[in-house]
Design a protein around this motif. Structure first.
Motif, mmCIF file in Angstrom:
data_model
loop_
_atom_site.group_PDB
_atom_site.id
_atom_site.type_symbol
_atom_site.label_atom_id
_atom_site.label_comp_id
_atom_site.label_asym_id
_atom_site.label_seq_id
_atom_site.Cartn_x
_atom_site.Cartn_y
_atom_site.Cartn_z
ATOM 1 N N MET A 1 -35.689 -11.848 19.813
ATOM 2 C CA MET A 1 -35.900 -10.503 20.332
ATOM 3 C C MET A 1 -36.489 -10.644 21.742
ATOM 4 N N ASP A 2 -35.936 -9.887 22.683
ATOM 5 C CA ASP A 2 -36.443 -10.013 24.053
ATOM 6 C C ASP A 2 -37.787 -9.311 24.227
ATOM 7 N N GLU A 3 -38.438 -9.592 25.347
ATOM 8 C CA GLU A 3 -39.799 -9.105 25.588
ATOM 9 C C GLU A 3 -39.891 -7.576 25.595
ATOM 10 N N LYS A 4 -38.876 -6.927 26.156
ATOM 11 C CA LYS A 4 -38.899 -5.458 26.203
ATOM 12 C C LYS A 4 -38.835 -4.866 24.797
ATOM 13 N N ARG A 5 -37.983 -5.448 23.932
ATOM 14 C CA ARG A 5 -37.890 -4.963 22.540
ATOM 15 C C ARG A 5 -39.218 -5.171 21.819
ATOM 16 N N LEU A 6 -39.880 -6.317 22.051
ATOM 17 C CA LEU A 6 -41.170 -6.578 21.422
ATOM 18 C C LEU A 6 -42.221 -5.561 21.862
ATOM 19 N N LYS A 7 -42.220 -5.208 23.140
ATOM 20 C CA LYS A 7 -43.171 -4.208 23.646
ATOM 21 C C LYS A 7 -42.877 -2.841 23.043
ATOM 22 N N ALA A 8 -41.597 -2.487 22.965
ATOM 23 C CA ALA A 8 -41.222 -1.193 22.370
ATOM 24 C C ALA A 8 -41.650 -1.155 20.903
ATOM 25 N N LYS A 9 -41.455 -2.270 20.217
ATOM 26 C CA LYS A 9 -41.834 -2.336 18.800
ATOM 27 C C LYS A 9 -43.345 -2.212 18.637
ATOM 28 N N ARG A 10 -44.119 -2.877 19.490
ATOM 29 C CA ARG A 10 -45.582 -2.753 19.449
ATOM 30 C C ARG A 10 -46.013 -1.305 19.648
ATOM 31 N N LEU A 11 -45.386 -0.639 20.609
ATOM 32 C CA LEU A 11 -45.738 0.753 20.905
ATOM 33 C C LEU A 11 -45.404 1.652 19.721
ATOM 34 N N ILE A 12 -44.227 1.491 19.140
ATOM 35 C CA ILE A 12 -43.839 2.321 18.000
ATOM 36 C C ILE A 12 -44.779 2.083 16.822
ATOM 37 N N LYS A 13 -45.156 0.835 16.585
ATOM 38 C CA LYS A 13 -46.111 0.548 15.511
ATOM 39 C C LYS A 13 -47.456 1.232 15.780
ATOM 40 N N ALA A 14 -47.892 1.210 17.038
ATOM 41 C CA ALA A 14 -49.157 1.879 17.389
ATOM 42 C C ALA A 14 -49.057 3.376 17.124
ATOM 43 N N LEU A 15 -47.926 3.975 17.470
ATOM 44 C CA LEU A 15 -47.744 5.406 17.228
ATOM 45 C C LEU A 15 -47.720 5.711 15.726
ATOM 46 N N TYR A 16 -47.092 4.837 14.952
ATOM 47 C CA TYR A 16 -47.090 5.025 13.501
ATOM 48 C C TYR A 16 -48.496 4.869 12.923
ATOM 49 N N ASN A 17 -49.296 3.986 13.497
ATOM 50 C CA ASN A 17 -50.688 3.857 13.052
ATOM 51 C C ASN A 17 -51.461 5.146 13.303
ATOM 52 N N ILE A 18 -51.180 5.801 14.419
ATOM 53 C CA ILE A 18 -51.810 7.093 14.717
ATOM 54 C C ILE A 18 -51.378 8.118 13.674
ATOM 55 N N ASP A 19 -50.067 8.177 13.413
ATOM 56 C CA ASP A 19 -49.557 9.106 12.394
ATOM 57 C C ASP A 19 -50.195 8.847 11.042
ATOM 58 N N GLU A 20 -50.337 7.555 10.691
ATOM 59 C CA GLU A 20 -50.936 7.206 9.403
ATOM 60 C C GLU A 20 -52.382 7.697 9.305
ATOM 61 N N ALA A 21 -53.124 7.579 10.399
ATOM 62 C CA ALA A 21 -54.518 8.043 10.393
ATOM 63 C C ALA A 21 -54.584 9.540 10.099
ATOM 64 N N TYR A 22 -53.710 10.318 10.710
ATOM 65 C CA TYR A 22 -53.681 11.758 10.430
ATOM 66 C C TYR A 22 -53.215 12.022 9.008
ATOM 67 N N TYR A 23 -52.223 11.264 8.557
ATOM 68 C CA TYR A 23 -51.704 11.441 7.202
ATOM 69 C C TYR A 23 -52.805 11.229 6.164
ATOM 70 N N VAL A 24 -53.591 10.171 6.325
ATOM 71 C CA VAL A 24 -54.679 9.882 5.401
ATOM 72 C C VAL A 24 -55.697 11.023 5.411
ATOM 73 N N SER A 25 -56.018 11.545 6.604
ATOM 74 C CA SER A 25 -56.991 12.641 6.676
ATOM 75 C C SER A 25 -56.442 13.909 6.031
ATOM 76 N N GLU A 26 -55.136 14.155 6.190
ATOM 77 C CA GLU A 26 -54.517 15.327 5.564
ATOM 78 C C GLU A 26 -54.669 15.259 4.047
ATOM 79 N N LYS A 27 -54.399 14.098 3.500
ATOM 80 C CA LYS A 27 -54.474 13.939 2.046
ATOM 81 C C LYS A 27 -55.913 14.104 1.556
ATOM 82 N N LYS A 28 -56.880 13.579 2.312
ATOM 83 C CA LYS A 28 -58.284 13.730 1.910
ATOM 84 C C LYS A 28 -58.702 15.200 1.948
#
Length: 148
Positions: A1-28
């Motif tokens: 995987m080239d460097e640009k794809r790795l950076k895009a993947k890191r960013l998308i994972k970070a955004l999903y981590n943000i979504d997960e944090a809100y999701y957990v709070s919604e459920k609580k």
């Protein structure tokens, strides 16, 4: 995987981590994603139309309508006619709705403040501008690809 794809993947994972944090709070807090977004949107003490919330928060109008009817019956919000708009209404929190928001949202605001303070301390004010810029460009990129 080239460097640009790795950076895009890191960013998308970070955004999903943000979504997960809100999701957990919604459920609580026993809120759906859409309910949290609507409550969050209305907590600024300004009137918002269903159309506006739908576009800004990416919630279907039918979902907003369902939640609006439920919360109107519970006296959490009220609908106010918009002048010169026959079918569109402004949505505002009632006093009961403001109390409801104050029971649920401070938990989220404190977590956001914590994350924002630490992030701004490390990366500065440009962090938000950069993320907004990326979001705008990503949207344009998808629109461009969909036109092909």
């Amino acid at each position: 995987m080239d460097e640009k794809r790795l950076k895009a993947k890191r960013l998308i994972k970070a955004l999903y981590n943000i979504d997960e944090a809100y999701y957990v709070s919604e459920k609580k807090k026993r809120l759906s994603d859409a309910e949290l977004c609507i409550l969050y949107a209305l907590d600024d003490d300004l009137p918002h139309s269903q159309n506006e919330i739908s576009k800004e928060w990416l919630i279907s109008k039918s979902t907003i309508n369902t939640i609006t009817k439920k919360w109107e019956a519970q006296e959490i919000l009220k609908l106010i006619p918009i002048e010169n708009k026959r079918r569109e209404m402004h949505i505002v929190l009632t006093e009961k709705g403001k109390e409801y928001a104050q029971r649920l949202l401070p938990f989220i605001y404190k977590a956001e403040d914590y994350a924002l303070n630490k992030t701004l301390e490390k990366y500065g004010e440009s962090f938000i501008e950069v993320l907004e810029y990326y979001g705008k460009n990503l949207k344009e990129g998808f629109e461009e690809e969909l036109r092909k």
